[in-house]
Design a protein around this motif. Structure first.
Motif, PDB file in Angstrom:
ATOM      1  N   GLU A 150       0.833  -1.196   0.000  1.00 42.41           N
ATOM      2  CA  GLU A 150       0.000   0.000   0.000  1.00 42.41           C
ATOM      3  C   GLU A 150       0.873   1.254   0.000  1.00 42.41           C
ATOM      4  OE1 GLU A 150      -3.106   0.083  -0.518  1.00 42.41           O
ATOM      5  OE2 GLU A 150      -3.547  -2.057  -0.303  1.00 42.41           O
ATOM      6  N   ARG A 151       1.975   1.211   0.724  1.00 44.38           N
ATOM      7  CA  ARG A 151       2.923   2.341   0.694  1.00 44.38           C
ATOM      8  C   ARG A 151       3.508   2.496  -0.706  1.00 44.38           C
ATOM      9  NH1 ARG A 151       5.473   6.014  -0.111  1.00 44.38           N
ATOM     10  NH2 ARG A 151       7.205   6.966   1.040  1.00 44.38           N
ATOM     11  N   LEU A 152       3.787   1.369  -1.358  1.00 42.64           N
ATOM     12  CA  LEU A 152       4.331   1.427  -2.707  1.00 42.64           C
ATOM     13  C   LEU A 152       3.330   2.020  -3.685  1.00 42.64           C
ATOM     14  CD1 LEU A 152       6.753   0.598  -4.559  1.00 42.64           C
ATOM     15  CD2 LEU A 152       5.478  -1.506  -5.014  1.00 42.64           C
ATOM     16  N   TRP A 153       2.050   1.666  -3.531  1.00 42.72           N
ATOM     17  CA  TRP A 153       1.035   2.201  -4.448  1.00 42.72           C
ATOM     18  C   TRP A 153       0.960   3.719  -4.363  1.00 42.72           C
ATOM     19  CZ3 TRP A 153       1.063  -1.008  -7.795  1.00 42.72           C
ATOM     20  CH2 TRP A 153       0.631  -2.334  -7.717  1.00 42.72           C
ATOM     21  N   GLY A 154       1.162   4.260  -3.166  1.00 44.00           N
ATOM     22  CA  GLY A 154       1.162   5.713  -3.052  1.00 44.00           C
ATOM     23  C   GLY A 154       2.225   6.357  -3.920  1.00 44.00           C
ATOM     24  N   GLU A 155       3.405   5.734  -3.985  1.00 47.66           N
ATOM     25  CA  GLU A 155       4.470   6.259  -4.827  1.00 47.66           C
ATOM     26  C   GLU A 155       4.193   6.012  -6.307  1.00 47.66           C
ATOM     27  OE1 GLU A 155       7.385   8.064  -3.697  1.00 47.66           O
ATOM     28  OE2 GLU A 155       5.795   8.190  -2.202  1.00 47.66           O
ATOM     29  N   VAL A 156       3.642   4.850  -6.638  1.00 50.52           N
ATOM     30  CA  VAL A 156       3.310   4.563  -8.033  1.00 50.52           C
ATOM     31  C   VAL A 156       2.269   5.563  -8.535  1.00 50.52           C
ATOM     32  CG1 VAL A 156       2.267   2.874  -9.597  1.00 50.52           C
ATOM     33  CG2 VAL A 156       3.908   2.123  -7.875  1.00 50.52           C
ATOM     34  N   ASN A 157       1.270   5.844  -7.688  1.00 50.45           N
ATOM     35  CA  ASN A 157       0.241   6.805  -8.081  1.00 50.45           C
ATOM     36  C   ASN A 157       0.822   8.199  -8.299  1.00 50.45           C
ATOM     37  OD1 ASN A 157      -1.670   4.773  -7.857  1.00 50.45           O
ATOM     38  ND2 ASN A 157      -2.263   5.334  -5.780  1.00 50.45           N
ATOM     39  N   ARG A 158       1.749   8.580  -7.444  1.00 49.82           N
ATOM     40  CA  ARG A 158       2.313   9.931  -7.530  1.00 49.82           C
ATOM     41  C   ARG A 158       3.284  10.071  -8.690  1.00 49.82           C
ATOM     42  NH1 ARG A 158       6.832  12.569  -5.745  1.00 49.82           N
ATOM     43  NH2 ARG A 158       7.680  10.678  -4.795  1.00 49.82           N
ATOM     44  N   VAL A 159       4.134   9.054  -8.884  1.00 45.24           N
ATOM     45  CA  VAL A 159       5.221   9.171  -9.855  1.00 45.24           C
ATOM     46  C   VAL A 159       4.802   8.720 -11.254  1.00 45.24           C
ATOM     47  CG1 VAL A 159       7.596   8.451 -10.369  1.00 45.24           C
ATOM     48  CG2 VAL A 159       6.910   8.856  -8.010  1.00 45.24           C
ATOM     49  N   VAL A 160       3.914   7.725 -11.344  1.00 50.28           N
ATOM     50  CA  VAL A 160       3.568   7.141 -12.646  1.00 50.28           C
ATOM     51  C   VAL A 160       2.120   7.428 -13.033  1.00 50.28           C
ATOM     52  CG1 VAL A 160       3.429   5.003 -13.984  1.00 50.28           C
ATOM     53  CG2 VAL A 160       5.281   5.304 -12.339  1.00 50.28           C
ATOM     54  N   SER A 161       1.168   6.983 -12.209  1.00 54.02           N
ATOM     55  CA  SER A 161      -0.241   6.997 -12.604  1.00 54.02           C
ATOM     56  C   SER A 161      -0.800   8.402 -12.796  1.00 54.02           C
ATOM     57  CB  SER A 161      -1.089   6.253 -11.565  1.00 54.02           C
ATOM     58  OG  SER A 161      -0.637   4.939 -11.395  1.00 54.02           O
ATOM     59  N   ALA A 162      -0.400   9.336 -11.940  1.00 60.06           N
ATOM     60  CA  ALA A 162      -0.976  10.684 -11.998  1.00 60.06           C
ATOM     61  C   ALA A 162      -0.742  11.328 -13.358  1.00 60.06           C
ATOM     62  CB  ALA A 162      -0.380  11.544 -10.884  1.00 60.06           C
ATOM     63  N   TYR A 163       0.424  11.094 -13.925  1.00 61.71           N
ATOM     64  CA  TYR A 163       0.748  11.687 -15.227  1.00 61.71           C
ATOM     65  C   TYR A 163      -0.192  11.170 -16.315  1.00 61.71           C
ATOM     66  CZ  TYR A 163       3.374  12.398 -19.557  1.00 61.71           C
ATOM     67  OH  TYR A 163       3.744  12.721 -20.827  1.00 61.71           O
ATOM     68  N   PHE A 164      -0.380   9.854 -16.369  1.00 59.78           N
ATOM     69  CA  PHE A 164      -1.227   9.273 -17.418  1.00 59.78           C
ATOM     70  C   PHE A 164      -2.707   9.547 -17.140  1.00 59.78           C
ATOM     71  CE2 PHE A 164       2.699   6.862 -17.862  1.00 59.78           C
ATOM     72  CZ  PHE A 164       2.879   6.912 -19.238  1.00 59.78           C
TER      73      PHE A 164
END
Length: 377
Positions: free
Chosen positions: A245-259
């Motif tokens: 869940e901590r990792l998903w926060g970073e994935v959302n911020r660094v990767v998903s938010a852009y797309f």
């Protein structure tokens, strides 16, 4: 990854290079082992401690193998460093100083932190200021050894357009064992990705996840290979699955938010209709490779970035050191599995190269794919 660690453990034994002469036999430390550990970011002093070899003895081996200066800071110009940082930020716009450093280290480039900080201040001043305003309160969480417990889950931040992230992380080291963006949430897809991670990192003793149906095949796999009635596969609430869940926060911020912002923009200007199957098919072809390029970049950043609370070691370093401390029969307790799961696309779309990154975010490629599919529909 597991093979390199096994090679490191083999070097702890003493070779027989000088069996015909008197005195203590020479240590047999392969060059590939030293270069691998140095590429992970370990200092020569740390390597000597892990191999139980005196630092002077290690220096003599480095001299004999021509590795005296191996792993020192890379002689790279500021212009080239700017280009690399810009390239990384294009894939993961939310990356900060430690992620950029991890990404460069994953490419085999070692530069001083102050250089990364100075160049990042020039290249991305706005993002740097925004990241500095965030403060995260972290709870203490511990697992005893690597591969003792993996945390797995799926992320649906881009589910409105049919993209699903499948991921797993080692609970001890925080090392990402697998992370991939797919276009389905099936149990077979999750299992093949998990098997690919097992083939590279070894079979974990326990796996923790939620009660999602996409984890059914992984649960069967763990019970078959680790046994029943021993918590081989643990099911619980997401709040107990802290690492992933901590990792998903970073994935959302660094990767998903852009797309996500990009796809919303395409919908707002009338380029993309998320209810049209043809548009979704073209979106998969053009943007799935681009999303996974960003995912690969993020994995490189995460696994090589320093952790302040762990003596500035990276997740890959923690995993490697932890595996070195395990008995050999435990370290080699893994199974050979099938390669990871990948999508295969129709030949009709192959004339559009989704790997080209020409700065237009793929919108022109998306429109071309839509026109092509309409002609074939």
């Amino acid at each position: 990854m597991l093979a390199e660690v096994t090679l490191q453990m083999d070097a702890h034994g003493i070779g027989t290079d000088s069996a015909s002469r008197g005195g203590r036999p020479r240590y047999n430390i392969p060059a590939v082992q030293l270069t691998h550990m140095r590429d992970l970011g370990f200092s020569w002093m740390a390597i000597s401690r892990m191999l139980s070899v005196n630092i002077r003895t290690l220096y003599n081996h480095r001299t004999r193998l021509g590795l005296v200066d191996y792993g020192s800071f890379t002689n790279i110009s500021n212009d080239e460093l700017d280009r690399l940082i810009t390239q990384v930020l294009r894939q993961t716009p939310g990356s900060g100083e430690t992620y950029i450093t991890g990404s460069l280290r994953g490419r085999g480039i070692r530069v001083q932190r102050w250089r990364v900080r100075e160049q990042l201040r020039i290249v991305d001043p706005v993002g740097r200021a925004l990241r500095g305003r965030r403060a995260i309160q972290r709870r203490v969480y511990n697992v005893s050894v690597p591969n003792q417990l993996w945390h797995i889950d799926t992320n649906h931040k881009l589910n409105a357009w049919g993209f699903v992230f499948h991921g797993g992380v080692d609970g001890y080291s925080r090392c990402i064992t697998y992370l991939r963006c797919c276009t389905d949430n099936r149990a077979a897809t999750a299992l093949q990705l998990f098997q690919g991670a097992v083939d590279e990192f070894g079979l974990p003793h326990h796996v923790r996840s939620d009660a999602g149906s996409e984890n059914v095949d992984i649960a069967r796999f763990m019970i078959e290979n680790r046994g029943a009635n021993r918590a081989s596969f643990m099911v619980g609430r997401s709040v107990h699955n802290q690492r992933i869940e901590r990792l998903w926060g970073e994935v959302n911020r660094v990767v998903s938010a852009y797309f996500k912002d990009l796809f919303l923009f395409m919908e707002n200007v009338g380029i993309l209709d998320s209810t049209d199957p043809l548009h979704i098919r073209a979106l998969y072809h053009v943007y799935l490779p681009r999303v996974n390029r960003s995912v690969d970049e993020f994995v490189r950043q995460w696994n090589n970035h320093s952790l302040r609370t762990m003596e500035s070691r990276s997740p890959l370093q923690l995993w490697t050191v932890g595996m070195l401390q395990l008995p050999q029969h435990v370290r080699l307790n893994h199974v050979h599995v099938q390669p990871p799961y990948y999508h295969h696309w129709d030949v009709d779309l192959m004339q559009i190269n989704p790997m080209i990154d020409d700065g237009n975010h793929g919108i022109e490629h998306f429109l071309t794919a839509c026109d092509l599919l309409q002609r074939y529909d």
